[in-house]
Design a protein around this motif. Structure first.
Motif, mmCIF file in Angstrom:
data_model
loop_
_atom_site.group_PDB
_atom_site.id
_atom_site.type_symbol
_atom_site.label_atom_id
_atom_site.label_comp_id
_atom_site.label_asym_id
_atom_site.label_seq_id
_atom_site.Cartn_x
_atom_site.Cartn_y
_atom_site.Cartn_z
ATOM 1 N N SER A 38 0.808 -1.223 0.000
ATOM 2 C CA SER A 38 0.000 0.000 0.000
ATOM 3 C C SER A 38 0.839 1.270 0.000
ATOM 4 O O SER A 38 0.351 2.336 -0.383
ATOM 5 N N LEU A 40 1.777 2.650 2.735
ATOM 6 C CA LEU A 40 1.603 3.234 4.063
ATOM 7 C C LEU A 40 2.784 2.837 4.943
ATOM 8 O O LEU A 40 3.261 1.707 4.894
ATOM 9 N N TYR A 46 -2.196 9.277 8.876
ATOM 10 C CA TYR A 46 -2.857 9.583 7.609
ATOM 11 C C TYR A 46 -4.248 10.111 7.936
ATOM 12 O O TYR A 46 -5.180 9.346 8.172
ATOM 13 N N ASP A 51 -7.071 8.444 1.467
ATOM 14 C CA ASP A 51 -5.809 7.717 1.351
ATOM 15 C C ASP A 51 -5.975 6.263 1.779
ATOM 16 O O ASP A 51 -5.415 5.342 1.172
ATOM 17 N N THR A 54 -8.276 4.299 -0.699
ATOM 18 C CA THR A 54 -7.519 3.955 -1.913
ATOM 19 C C THR A 54 -6.679 2.707 -1.677
ATOM 20 O O THR A 54 -6.600 1.815 -2.530
ATOM 21 N N ALA A 55 -6.055 2.626 -0.502
ATOM 22 C CA ALA A 55 -5.238 1.452 -0.172
ATOM 23 C C ALA A 55 -6.093 0.198 -0.060
ATOM 24 O O ALA A 55 -5.616 -0.916 -0.329
ATOM 25 N N TRP A 101 -5.047 0.720 10.630
ATOM 26 C CA TRP A 101 -5.092 2.186 10.711
ATOM 27 C C TRP A 101 -6.191 2.626 11.670
ATOM 28 O O TRP A 101 -7.305 2.120 11.645
#
Length: 231
Positions: A38, A40, A46, A51, A54-55, A101
């Protein structure tokens, strides 16, 4: 036998020994779920949800969307399964990792209700990782890695390795205006990827025996001496 014939006999043998190399006597099984590339970075924040989405785009559940919410309720228990086929060779070592995340472990209390790898409860170990720095700020991305010892090998050997994750507790929410971080009663997060790596002992043909460098050197010197005597 004439000395010249000895040289003709041993020269091909020497050349063969010099170019032989042992084959690796180990196997590697790698299985990735979600977006393992990804971009990241572990420990970075983030703040923009696009973002993260999208990952996650095009990935299988539970790596495709948010789980739970800081505003609307705690996340449900999630699980995923690595399927890579039964292992007949001896397992030497293994490791497991996952990227997550916004799990907000800096909020008060524990953010982990339960966690297991295969049939083994690893809640205490992951909770310690959470509380020691992962998710230290709102919107932080964190990667957690486990070295799987011999107690996990039986679960790994059948070719299906399950992971069960249950996150709850308080969360963190950043205000749109002013950027102030406040604590919320519930929590939410996004899983980005998970990887499993298993190193096995290859049961196929073993390595080709190769003489030690010192042995090769002595052999070369012996041939050189023999050549000098016949001049």
């Amino acid at each position: 036998m004439k000395p010249s014939n000895l040289l003709n006999l041993f020269s091909p043998l020497l050349i063969s020994l010099m170019f032989l190399s042992p084959t690796a006597n180990a196997g590697l099984i790698t299985s990735d779920l979600g977006n393992a590339t990804s971009g990241l970075v572990d420990g970075n924040s983030y703040a923009l949800i696009p973002d993260i989405l999208t990952a996650q785009a095009g990935q299988p559940a539970p790596f495709d969307a948010g789980i739970g919410s800081e505003l609307f309720g705690d996340p449900a228990n999630v699980n995923w399964l690595f399927n890579y086929g039964a292992i007949t060779d001896t397992i030497l070592s293994a490791s497991f990792s996952f990227g997550i995340w916004d799990h907000d472990s800096a909020a008060s209390g524990s953010q982990l209700d339960a966690f297991s790898l295969g049939s083994i409860d690893t809640t205490v170990a992951l909770d310690a990782m959470f509380e020691s720095g992962g998710g230290a700020t709102d919107a932080q991305y964190s990667v957690y890695t486990f070295n799987l010892g011999a107690t996990f090998f039986a679960d790994l050997a059948d070719g299906n390795f399950s992971v069960d994750l249950d996150i709850g507790g308080a969360g963190l929410q950043t205000a749109l205006m002013g950027g102030q971080v406040s604590e919320t009663a519930t929590n939410g997060y996004h899983l980005i990827y998970s990887s499993l790596n298993i190193v096995t002992e290859d049961s196929g043909p073993g390595p080709i025996p190769v003489p030690e460098p010192s042995t090769l050197l002595l052999f070369v010197l012996s041939l050189a001496g023999l050549k000098a005597r016949i001049k």
